[in-house]
Design a protein around this motif. Structure first.
Motif, mmCIF file in Angstrom:
data_model
loop_
_atom_site.group_PDB
_atom_site.id
_atom_site.type_symbol
_atom_site.label_atom_id
_atom_site.label_comp_id
_atom_site.label_asym_id
_atom_site.label_seq_id
_atom_site.Cartn_x
_atom_site.Cartn_y
_atom_site.Cartn_z
ATOM 1 N N ALA A 199 4.419 2.819 -8.627
ATOM 2 C CA ALA A 199 4.255 1.615 -7.811
ATOM 3 C C ALA A 199 2.808 1.136 -7.830
ATOM 4 O O ALA A 199 2.538 -0.067 -7.959
ATOM 5 N N LEU A 200 1.887 2.089 -7.720
ATOM 6 C CA LEU A 200 0.468 1.738 -7.704
ATOM 7 C C LEU A 200 0.019 1.185 -9.060
ATOM 8 O O LEU A 200 -0.737 0.206 -9.121
ATOM 9 N N ASN A 216 5.478 4.854 0.660
ATOM 10 C CA ASN A 216 4.976 6.223 0.823
ATOM 11 C C ASN A 216 3.484 6.312 0.519
ATOM 12 O O ASN A 216 2.742 7.029 1.193
ATOM 13 N N LEU A 217 3.056 5.578 -0.493
ATOM 14 C CA LEU A 217 1.647 5.594 -0.879
ATOM 15 C C LEU A 217 0.770 4.996 0.212
ATOM 16 O O LEU A 217 -0.267 5.563 0.582
ATOM 17 N N VAL A 218 1.166 3.848 0.730
ATOM 18 C CA VAL A 218 0.398 3.192 1.801
ATOM 19 C C VAL A 218 0.335 4.093 3.026
ATOM 20 O O VAL A 218 -0.715 4.224 3.668
ATOM 21 N N SER A 219 1.452 4.736 3.338
ATOM 22 C CA SER A 219 1.486 5.661 4.471
ATOM 23 C C SER A 219 0.546 6.843 4.255
ATOM 24 O O SER A 219 -0.176 7.253 5.164
ATOM 25 N N LEU A 238 -2.775 7.626 6.588
ATOM 26 C CA LEU A 238 -2.960 8.900 7.303
ATOM 27 C C LEU A 238 -4.259 9.588 6.895
ATOM 28 O O LEU A 238 -4.927 10.200 7.733
ATOM 29 N N LEU A 239 -4.619 9.460 5.610
ATOM 30 C CA LEU A 239 -5.875 10.060 5.137
ATOM 31 C C LEU A 239 -7.079 9.381 5.785
ATOM 32 O O LEU A 239 -8.002 10.052 6.251
#
Length: 511
Positions: free
Chosen positions: A311-312, A498-501, A505-506
């Motif tokens: 996706a990225l 999922n990547l954005v999440s 969080l990081l």
């Protein structure tokens, strides 16, 4: 430091240095063309392509060793790391001697190959020796950098490498402007690799004080690494495919057209390659992360990360491809002048190749992590298709034909075969899962492009022959496309969500 944190550190350091390098490279390119001429720059790029051909003897050893280092690094097995790096040095030094011998044999053919150029043969040979020095030194003294990359400390090598070569470009510009001396320019090309190797080895000694620099490779060690040698032999074919696909274009153009045209094409390649490098630097260290992830043997987690990467990569590939399409001709005109523009069809073909090279990267990363290189027929077929079509098409279509051959060979092998191979023999699940996910991401990009096309019709920005107006045009158009694409991906792409999440969080944990 966590795997994600190390990946981010590698990415931002690589990105900063790459941006600085790109800015200086664009300024220096203009100075080089003005002071050295199109023909000389074309010869420089042809010689670099020849050196890439000689580097085929490397046979993918570095990649295979990087793959073999993931597990001992994960287990903190210093003895095994020393053995692998020692074996790498054993192989590299022998290859270095082979490359050196082959280079001198190749130079014997220079009177024939460069008989129709106005540049003196002595100058061409001196230039070739200078360009070759960096390759030879890396074989004898620079192979330790593979340990840094496998250990997710590639940023250390990048800091040293880019600093030295940014300094070189800067000094080369000053030499041409104030002394107008081509020999001093070449001497700087010759000297800087020595500085880089000295600083690299000093850093390695500091980071890995337990590493044995004069490791003795016994017959027992060579027997123990037979599996590694098998991987190297498999990778040799893949190296061949990569070279023929990426590095023969300039040689074909030089042979069938002329050296000056190589310089014209080189301007396009320089922009595309720098953007590829810039995007690649954002993913610096991800190969090591993927290698460590695969070592954990958690398929659910591995697939989740794969689709995040896909996706990225689609996101970056889509945004950068649109930016290239919108602003490339205007940029090249402002940078070098209209006389350096090639046809619009060539630009579109190069952008398609660029896009394919970007979205193939997640498959390549996981394929490398699994050590899947036994499909040695694939790069051979790709090489044959590329060479045959490029030579046939260059006769009929000129420069465009060379890149059409590259595009077709890339599509057939890289885009169709490799995903099938990786899902079937790496993940060991149905390849239809890949095509379903890939198809949806291609659909998301298509929808974004259609929406952007209609919305951008209401925005008019005239270029007023300045870089500022071009930047405004790219910024407005780029932000519009990015917002549309981001919105569609965040709504429909599970991997992107999922990547954005994960990133959120990081950042939250750091704050």
């Amino acid at each position: 430091m966590s795997r994600v944190a190390l990946t981010i550190k590698n990415a931002w350091i690589a990105l900063v240095f790459q941006i600085i390098y790109i800015v200086i490279q664009f300024f220096s390119r203009k100075i080089f063309l003005d002071n050295l001429g199109d023909e000389f720059i074309g010869i420089v790029e042809t010689l670099k392509s020849m050196l890439q051909f000689l580097n085929l003897s490397e046979l993918g050893i570095g990649t295979a060793v990087g793959f073999s280092l993931y597990k001992p690094i994960y287990d903190n097995n210093k003895e095994k790391i020393n053995e692998i790096i020692g074996y790498l040095g054993f192989l590299y030094k022998r290859i270095g001697l082979f490359v050196l011998t082959a280079a001198f044999i190749l130079m014997l053919c220079f009177p024939l190959f460069f008989e129709n150029t106005d540049v003196s043969l002595g100058l061409i040979i001196f230039l070739f020796i200078a360009l070759m020095t960096s390759n030879i030194l890396s074989y004898f003294f620079g192979y330790y950098m593979f340990l840094l990359y496998a250990d997710q400390k590639g940023y250390m090598n990048i800091t040293i490498n880019q600093s030295v070569f940014i300094l070189r470009l800067s000094l080369q510009c000053l030499v041409l402007i104030y002394f107008e001396n081509i020999y001093l320019w070449i001497i700087l090309e010759l000297v800087t690799p020595f500085i880089y190797i000295f600083l690299l080895r000093k850093k390695i000694r500091k980071v890995y004080p337990w590493l044995i620099f004069r490791f003795k490779v016994t017959k027992a060690i060579r027997r123990n690494n037979k599996k590694l040698l098998t991987k190297i032999k498999e990778l040799s074919f893949h190296k061949l495919g990569t070279f023929v696909t990426n590095s023969t274009d300039n040689i074909i153009i030089f042979s069938f057209i002329n050296p000056a045209t190589v310089a014209f094409v080189g301007n396009y390649q320089m922009v595309m390659n720098n953007i590829s490098l810039l995007v690649g630097k954002l993913f610096e260290g991800t190969n090591a992360s993927v290698g460590n992830l695969v070592s954990e043997n958690d398929m659910k987690k591995t697939l989740k990360v794969f689709w995040e990467f896909m996706a990225l990569r689609f996101f970056f590939a889509g945004c950068t491809s649109i930016a290239l399409y919108i602003g490339f001709d205007d940029f090249l005109t402002l940078w070098l002048g209209k006389e350096y523009l090639l046809s619009h069809n060539i630009l579109i073909t190069l952008i398609i190749i660029f896009f394919m090279l970007q979205i193939r990267q997640p498959v390549d990363s996981f394929k490398q992590a699994y050590g899947l290189y036994s499909d040695i027929w694939a790069p051979v077929i790709q090489s044959v298709i590329n060479l045959v079509l490029s030579i046939l098409f260059v006769i009929k279509y000129g420069i465009l034909g060379v890149f059409l051959g590259t595009l077709i060979s890339q599509f057939l092998v890289t885009m169709l075969w490799k995903p099938y191979y990786m899902f079937t023999y790496g993940f060991k699940i149905s390849h239809l899962i890949y095509w379903k996910g890939f198809g949806f991401h291609l659909l998301y990009l298509s929808i974004t492009s259609v929406i952007y096309y209609y919305v951008s019709g209401f925005i008019t920005i005239e270029i007023n022959s300045t870089i500022l107006f071009l930047l405004v045009k790219l910024l407005v158009s780029g932000i519009l496309f990015l917002l549309i694409y981001f919105s569609i991906l965040i709504l429909f792409s599970e991997g992107f969500k999922n990547l954005v999440s994960r990133v959120y969080l990081l950042i939250k944990s750091k704050i």
